[in-house]
Each structure stands twice: as C-alpha cells, then as structure tokens.
Design an enzyme around this catalytic site. Sequence first.
Site, PDB file in Angstrom:
ATOM      1  N   SER A 255       0.893  -1.153   0.241  1.00  0.00           N
ATOM      2  CA  SER A 255       0.020   0.132   0.035  1.00  0.00           C
ATOM      3  C   SER A 255       0.871   1.223   0.034  1.00  0.00           C
ATOM      4  O   SER A 255       2.035   1.215  -0.021  1.00  0.00           O
ATOM      5  CB  SER A 255      -0.712   0.083   1.325  1.00  0.00           C
ATOM      6  OG  SER A 255      -0.044   0.090   2.370  1.00  0.00           O
ATOM      7  N   LYS A 256       0.366   2.366   0.135  1.00  0.00           N
ATOM      8  CA  LYS A 256       0.868   3.698  -0.100  1.00  0.00           C
ATOM      9  C   LYS A 256       1.977   3.849   1.049  1.00  0.00           C
ATOM     10  O   LYS A 256       2.951   4.342   1.031  1.00  0.00           O
ATOM     11  CB  LYS A 256       0.037   4.854   0.080  1.00  0.00           C
ATOM     12  CG  LYS A 256      -0.999   4.972  -1.269  1.00  0.00           C
ATOM     13  CD  LYS A 256      -1.837   6.304  -1.232  1.00  0.00           C
ATOM     14  CE  LYS A 256      -2.614   6.355  -2.222  1.00  0.00           C
ATOM     15  NZ  LYS A 256      -3.566   7.432  -2.433  1.00  0.00           N
ATOM     16  N   ARG A 257       1.752   3.387   2.152  1.00  0.00           N
ATOM     17  CA  ARG A 257       2.549   3.556   3.263  1.00  0.00           C
ATOM     18  C   ARG A 257       4.023   2.502   2.983  1.00  0.00           C
ATOM     19  O   ARG A 257       4.858   2.824   3.754  1.00  0.00           O
ATOM     20  CB  ARG A 257       1.998   2.789   4.751  1.00  0.00           C
ATOM     21  CG  ARG A 257       1.993   1.196   4.741  1.00  0.00           C
ATOM     22  CD  ARG A 257       1.483   1.016   6.107  1.00  0.00           C
ATOM     23  NE  ARG A 257       1.248  -0.502   6.177  1.00  0.00           N
ATOM     24  CZ  ARG A 257       0.196  -1.312   5.729  1.00  0.00           C
ATOM     25  NH1 ARG A 257      -0.659  -0.513   5.311  1.00  0.00           N
ATOM     26  NH2 ARG A 257       0.129  -2.325   5.990  1.00  0.00           N
TER      27      ARG A 257
END
Length: 498
Positions: A255-257
């Site tokens: 994911s974006k993290r």
Amino acid sequence: MSDATRGTPGVRVRFAPSPTGYLHVGGARTALFNWLFARGQGGTMILRVEDTDAERNKPELVQGILDGLKWLGVDWDEGPFYQSQRTELYRAAAKKLLANGSAYLCYCAAEKYAGGDHTEEGVQGSQVRRVTRCSCRDGKPSIPDVKPAIRFKVPLGGTTKFFDAVFGEREFSNDEIEDFVLLRSGKGDEEFGQSMYQLGVVVDDIDMRITHVIRGADHISNTPKQVLLYRALGAEPPVFAHVPLILGADKSRLSKRHGATDVNMYRTEGFLPEAFRNFLALLGWSPGGDEEFIRTKDLIEKFSLAGVSRTNAVFDRPKLEWFNTQYLQKLPIEELLPEVENELKRSGLWKPEWAAAAGPGPDGRDHAWFAKTVDLLRARIRLLPDFSSWSRAFFSDDFTRDPAAIAKFWKDPKVPELLAKLADALEALSEWNHDACDHASRAVAEAGGVKAGLLINATRVAIVGQAVAPPLFDTMVVLGQQRVVRRLRDAVAGFGKS
C-alpha cells in the site's frame, strides 16, 4: 504441475483495470503476466476498462493507466473497450438469465444487497456468513410496487468447482454463495439500472472470447459466482489462473505506506522500463534456477503458468534498484541512449547535435561523443535523473561545485598554484588522450612536491564539481581540452570565494 496451456491455439487474454485509482504495482504485474503469456503463445492481448462506477471513475485516471502501461511496454492488440459503453449487452444477458430461470426479480431494499457483489479489488476481511435467501426468489416480492433488481439464483446445496492453473482444484459450497445482484433497480424511466461486476466481467469475457483469465488471487472468491454465470449463459468457463498477491517488506498488503505504488511514479523517479518489467516478472513467477537478469524477449520465451508461485511475493525496493543498475550497466549502449536523451530533454540539457542523425556541434561534440560519455558515466548511475544532476557537468558548463568536496580537497594552500600550472601544461599538449593527460598531471604534482592523488582529487572537483566521478583522465578526454583548461582556470579565479 505441468503447464497444460502451452501451445494452446487462439489464446486470448485481457487486462481489465478499474479507473478508480492509479495503475498500482499489483495491477501492472497482472497486466505483465497476461502480456507475457499472450506474446509467448502467439495470442491476443485485450485491454478493457471497467468503468461502470460513474461516481468514482475519472478520465485522468484512465489516461494514467494507459500511460503507465505504455511506459511499461505492455501493449495490447484490441481495445481499449469501455464497459460504460456496453450497458445494453449486460441488460440483454440478465434478461436471458431471467428467461431461463437462472435469475429472478428482487424487490428487496438495496441495503440487503450488502456483500452480494464484488468489493474493491484488494479489500478483504469479509468472513463467510450465513446466507439467507429472500422470498423474491420464490416469486413472493418482499416490497411490492417498487422497481426490482435482478439477482442470480444460486443453486441450493451442492458445490461449485473449477480448476485453477496455479492453485489447482477449488471447490465452494453453494450454500455459502449469496444470490448476487446482476442489475441494480432502475431509476426514473429506467427499467433496470447499473450492471454489477460479476455480470459485466462474465458477459465481456464471453463476448471477447477470453480463453485464460490471469488475475490476482484476491479474485478467487469471485470465481465460483462467475463459473455459475458462465454455465447459466451456456458458455464454457475459461482457464483461470490466480497469481499471488504482492506484499510490502512487513508482509502486509502492499500500500501507499510502503512507498510509491503508482507505476508512473517509478517512471518519474527514473527507472528503466525493461528493468521494471524484469523485476515485476519475478514477483510471483520463476523460470527455474537462479537466473535473475532476464531480457524481455527471454521473459516472453520462458514465461509459463507452471512457473507461477502460490506464495505471496514481497516487493523489495533495494532489489528493484539493483535491477535498474544492472540494466544501466549491461544494456547495449545504443539501447540506453534514447532513455538518457529523454532525461536530458526533460532537464533542458539536451543538444540536437548529439542525436544519431546530426553532425557535430560547434564544439565538436556529436553522437559518438554522447555515446562515449554515457558509457563512461553509466557504471556510477542509479537512476536516469542522475545524468542531469550528479553528471550535469558532462553535458553543461552551467554546474556548481559541491561545497563539501571543495572543503575536503581544496584545503591545501598549494591547490590554486597547482591547478594553474596544470591548466598551462594541459593547454600545451599537442595530443589529447588518456595517457597524455595522465603524464602531464603527474609531472605537475611531482614538480610541486605533492602526491599525485592530491592534485587528481582537486582537479576532479574543479572540472566536474564532484568528489566522486569516473576516472579523471577518461573524464578529461570526454570533456575536451579547451573545456578542461577553461574550468581549471575558472576554479583558480574563484578559489576562496566558494
């Protein structure tokens, strides 16, 4: 497991993104696997945009997906087709299912449909629940006098089975499959509303004669519903192949993290598309053995569904960077030059005379010089923008000298005099080559009573502004005699002012 699909004639695959977000790494890997399989089988690659969610779809997201695929080098033979333009096809199929008894009109409130259709790709966590069949199924409307939706009539009892080319035989209890929605109820003058995911994907795959559905393992739970639909529509299901998910370094869903997940961000960062292809291909697939550096033409030849793993892959950013440096160093120079040209154009450093068809510029630098310079630099380049930043002094006289390098290598009070004498010695050379520059520099250092390394390091900072660069005398050769002499004298004139 043997790959039963090898040599299958008439292979047709599709990549079907939903434009509710960017082209993320998982989607790009799915597209690549479909493309490799189609190209290796001499088949057809179809691009289909599943854009029926009018509230969340945005034209710029569609363009971003197309741009990402083009950069990745994943081209398609047919399409792009847009589901938003195929509504009547889905409605006709739903009515066919009504007519043959495989579907029914449902008058229940919309909130009762919750969980009855495809959730966003990647969204998991819905546990098996007890399925309650509504009375509409038996022709007893729960809320009369409202516009109905159309729901699929899942068989009672028994199981739905299918073979997955990656995970093998799969079996689902029909009692755990809800009567999923095919068409929403109509609004205003509409008889029926929007087609739902399960119906649209199956109707499209039948209409487009898809032979193999290669997609993420998060779609396995959708497959029994779709198998039931194929059979109810009188069509043979395609070969399903669900590829493992891609996880971050912490083993959670990517994911974006975890950093950049939009493929176009890797393009902006300066990764080579072929390096990215090679890296993506090995996320969940292996040709067997320890081979890692695999050119695209060899990926196409080697790729098979038999090599796809059942184990989730881990996205390793350092490994991606390693692949990029491998391609920067190993590509035939003429294949790398267009990428460097594009980068220099982006940064405003490009000069037309460096193109292959052009003649030399006023300073004598031409395509041969450009190729030689890129070849010299590429061993120390990590990403394409390094050609415009770290290597700027090779392509422009407008560069700055790193203050840290000045502080480290110009601190000896003899440096200005040494650089001035070196400029005179180099200007006097009748031949400009590696050995001549080497001899002249060492002679100046010896006459000045200093170690050659002191002068070499000071000179590197003077002519390219960096403490680390390619070997000095090779650097001098590509920069040219006049440019080196001028930069040395400029450094002397500015000594102490930096």
